[in-house]
Design an enzyme around this catalytic site. Structure first.
Site, PDB file in Angstrom:
ATOM      1  N   ASP A 326      -2.454   0.576 -10.957  1.00  0.00           N
ATOM      2  CA  ASP A 326      -2.377  -0.870 -11.122  1.00  0.00           C
ATOM      3  C   ASP A 326      -2.991  -1.391 -12.420  1.00  0.00           C
ATOM      4  O   ASP A 326      -2.718  -2.524 -12.803  1.00  0.00           O
ATOM      5  CB  ASP A 326      -3.018  -1.556  -9.918  1.00  0.00           C
ATOM      6  N   TYR A 410      -0.879  -6.877  -2.332  1.00  0.00           N
ATOM      7  CA  TYR A 410      -2.329  -6.698  -2.234  1.00  0.00           C
ATOM      8  C   TYR A 410      -3.082  -7.661  -3.147  1.00  0.00           C
ATOM      9  O   TYR A 410      -2.603  -8.064  -4.209  1.00  0.00           O
ATOM     10  CB  TYR A 410      -2.713  -5.268  -2.632  1.00  0.00           C
TER      11      TYR A 410
END
Length: 694
Positions: A326, A410
């Site tokens: 990420d 998320y």
């Protein structure tokens, strides 16, 4: 004339526009798409010289300043849609490009949100995708939602290219067509794969929806039922929650009537109590903490979140590819939230903005991506003299630098927490919605947990790497591995068997190490040339590595090869310019980690009494619970950096222990009529009239 910005100050709008203009002028006959434009930090040796003058109050107009540079990441797009990725260094003071390199085709740059938009556009325009959706015979009230994801590693048979995939869901529009309705409750068992360079749909992958014992491949679908027939809603926005939200939760406010105890100046300089540091922000890392001092002593040169990988444990194709990086793939800073007053941070708050670029190079301000605030974290220290019943207690106040990322489903809350005892905690909170796929009615799976009818939340891990660039009273430091081990009972050194030995092992060559809680293993970063006058030991800070589970994927797997950093808790390397990324600079579609910590360690550099970097790796193995649905309560993990013989006493011994007069006595479950807290007489400690003395 405005003063020159500090060498560590984030790029301004004007500086970013200057850098963009120079890139465009360099390629007048090409189509340019921008990815990132950020500050290119000065070379460390030059910046250290500057900071030393600054700390000593000796900066003058004649002092040598490191050049002000910008680093630009961009694509050159040819007429045939072939793309070359470039990284350029712009000297903003001279107004020219001083370095420009094409990154080899063996590497792929991080993604952009614009590329995600392209994925959605290609799918929505594709007759093949439309036909695949029509085959499912979804009811008319279901609106299809495509959520972009990195593709992962290239498969055998894939042509070279830049690929994205989409997880597909549906939103139930019968609830007033609320755009915030939770579409994750309705996972559609299709994944479209798009070739970004060609701007075309490559294929649609049909997903297995079976349960335990059903095998790894997708079974033939029952055409009499649509795949969402057994799925039900699960809402989280307040106006859609069945029965509404609680009505008996009373307000809890953070009141700072005198304002904050911190001060922010020069755009990025934060001063709080005896702490002094600078805050900056990049598109890849999010918040960076620079030049950390406590009571005018150097502690850390640079602190940052270097990487996070999220590998999934579902072996059914194509889920074996499901692994996000990420920071390196997604660019964490580009996904930072605009924080809201009174929601994400409480109290007296200072916000910092960031400057970003869009695909066409348009410069925009990303407001409120960092919040700075103080918070109470319970008791800092306390002692009661049992003879007199006098108690002295102080609160553990913290200064928090926080940013929050939303990465599709998320959320991650990252916080650097400085306290009054000279400690720094680097904290991660994971929340948001678990990544989920469709599962047949009535089935369970060993690849995850059924959290809602028809919704399988897959097992996965989140493994973070924090980069710690120390400066413990200077930049020549040594890392010592320290353990507490039992000493066998013997007549000479341990006749009664109660002695244990503290074993210290200096790390002399770059290497990795792991946490060992059974021997209380810690890592001290010390300055061997400076001894504590009380203990006569080197001054230092200790890292307490969380003994969390490391990467579970087989070492022969692509998941493991792409994330070598995630296989050990601690890495110690020698500082080298540009080495900022635990998994290497280009993890997107990688077949293995290149330029990451493993390569750094393999050099075998001397790291004793040198300019060292410590990488702390920790993570969360997330086997979802039903309680994680529809939005999971935060999971909290942190590393601790604590002074170890750095001071000559508890550095917070001088913190005032003032009373909080806003506190009130509660009797029988409701507040009393009186104002404030009674501190003497029957309400004191043990009923003593001495009470709590602050």
């Amino acid at each position: 004339m405005a003063p020159a910005p500090h060498p560590l100050q984030m790029l301004s709008v004007q500086e970013t526009e200057t850098a963009r203009g120079i890139v465009l002028a360099t390629h007048p006959d090409h189509v340019i798409e921008f990815r990132q434009v950020d500050l290119k930090e000065p070379v460390k040796k030059d910046l250290v010289q500057y900071l030393q003058l600054e700390h000593a109050g000796q900066l003058t107009e004649k002092s040598t300043r490191p050049p002000r540079m910008a680093k630009c990441h961009y694509d050159i797009i040819a007429a045939d849609r072939t793309i070359e990725y470039y990284e350029a260094i712009i000297d903003l003071e001279q107004g020219k490009m001083v370095e420009n390199k094409a990154v080899g085709k063996e590497f792929s740059p991080s993604l952009t949100l614009g590329e995600f938009d392209t994925l959605i556009e290609v799918c929505e325009a594709s007759s093949v995708f439309k036909a695949a959706i029509e085959e499912l015979k979804l009811p008319s009230h279901m609106e299809v939602i495509i959520e972009p994801w990195p593709y992962g590693s290239l498969e055998v048979g894939d042509e070279p290219g830049r690929y994205f995939q989409g997880l597909v869901y549906a939103r139930d529009t019968r609830n007033g067509n609320n755009p915030d309705s939770n579409f994750y409750s309705f996972p559609i068992p299709l994944i479209p794969v798009v070739d970004y360079h060609k701007r075309e749909l490559v294929r649609i992958e049909r997903l297995a929806t079976g349960g335990k014992g059903d095998g790894l491949k997708a079974a033939a679908r029952d055409s009499t039922k649509h795949p969402l027939a057994h799925c039900t809603t699960a809402e989280y926005v307040p106006e859609l929650i069945q029965g509404g939200v609680r009505k008996d939760l009373k307000e809890l406010s953070v009141i700072q009537p005198d304002g904050p105890s911190f001060k922010v100046s020069d755009g990025s300089l934060v001063e709080w109590q005896k702490w002094r540091f600078r805050v900056s922000f990049t598109a890849r890392e999010g918040v960076i903490i620079h030049d950390v001092q406590y009571d005018n002593r150097d502690v850390f040169y640079r602190l940052s979140i270097s990487e996070m990988t999220v590998p999934y444990a579902d072996p059914r194709a194509p889920f074996h590819r499901k692994q996000a990086f990420d920071f390196g793939e997604g660019g964490a800073g580009m996904c930072a939230n605009n924080l809201s007053l009174g929601c994400d941070c409480l109290g007296a708050i200072k916000y910092f903005d960031a400057v970003t670029v869009e695909r066409d190079g348009k410069v925009k301000v990303q407001p409120n991506v960092i919040c700075l605030h103080e918070q109470d974290n319970g008791i800092g220290w306390k002692h009661t003299n049992w003879r007199t019943n006098r108690a002295v207690v102080t609160r553990n106040r913290e200064l928090v630098v926080q940013f929050i990322l939303t990465l599709a489903n998320y959320e991650y809350v990252f916080a650097y927490k400085f306290n009054l005892s000279g400690e720094v905690d680097i904290e991660v909170r994971a929340t948001g919605i678990v990544s989920c796929v469709n599962i047949d009615a009535g089935k369970v799976s060993e690849y995850g947990n059924v959290v809602n009818p028809g919704v399988l939340a897959q097992n996965h891990q989140h493994i973070f790497a924090v980069r710690i660039d120390p400066a413990i009273d200077g930049h020549a430091n040594t890392v010592i591995q320290e353990e507490s081990v039992p000493e066998p009972m013997n007549a000479k050194t341990n006749p009664m068997g109660n002695f244990y030995r503290v074993v210290q092992t200096p790390i002399t060559r770059s290497q990795w190490a792991d946490a060992a809680p059974l021997s209380s293993r810690i890592f001290k970063i010390v300055n061997p040339s400076k001894l504590n006058p009380i203990s006569m030991k080197p001054v230092g800070y200790k890292l307490v590595p969380p003994p969390t589970q490391l990467l579970l994927a087989d070492r022969r797997s692509l998941q493991a090869k792409r994330a070598l950093y995630a296989q050990h808790h601690v890495w110690v390397t020698k500082y080298k310019e540009g080495e900022l990324w635990a998994a290497g600079p280009y993890p997107f579609q990688s077949q293995g980690e290149v330029g990451g910590v493993q390569d750094m360690v393999d050099r075998g550099d001397n790291v004793e009494n040198e300019d060292v970097v410590v990488w702390s790796v920790f993570g969360l193995t997330h086997n979802p619970r039903v309680e994680d649905w529809p939005v999971m309560p935060v999971e909290i993990h942190q590393i601790q950096l604590k002074p170890a013989d750095f001071f000559t006493a508890n550095p917070s011994i001088d913190v005032p222990s003032s009373k909080n007069l806003a506190s009130k006595l509660v009797a029988n479950g409701s507040c009393c009529e009186g104002k404030g807290l009674t501190l003497n007489g029957a309400n004191g400690i043990n009923g003593s009239t001495n009470g709590v003395v602050h």
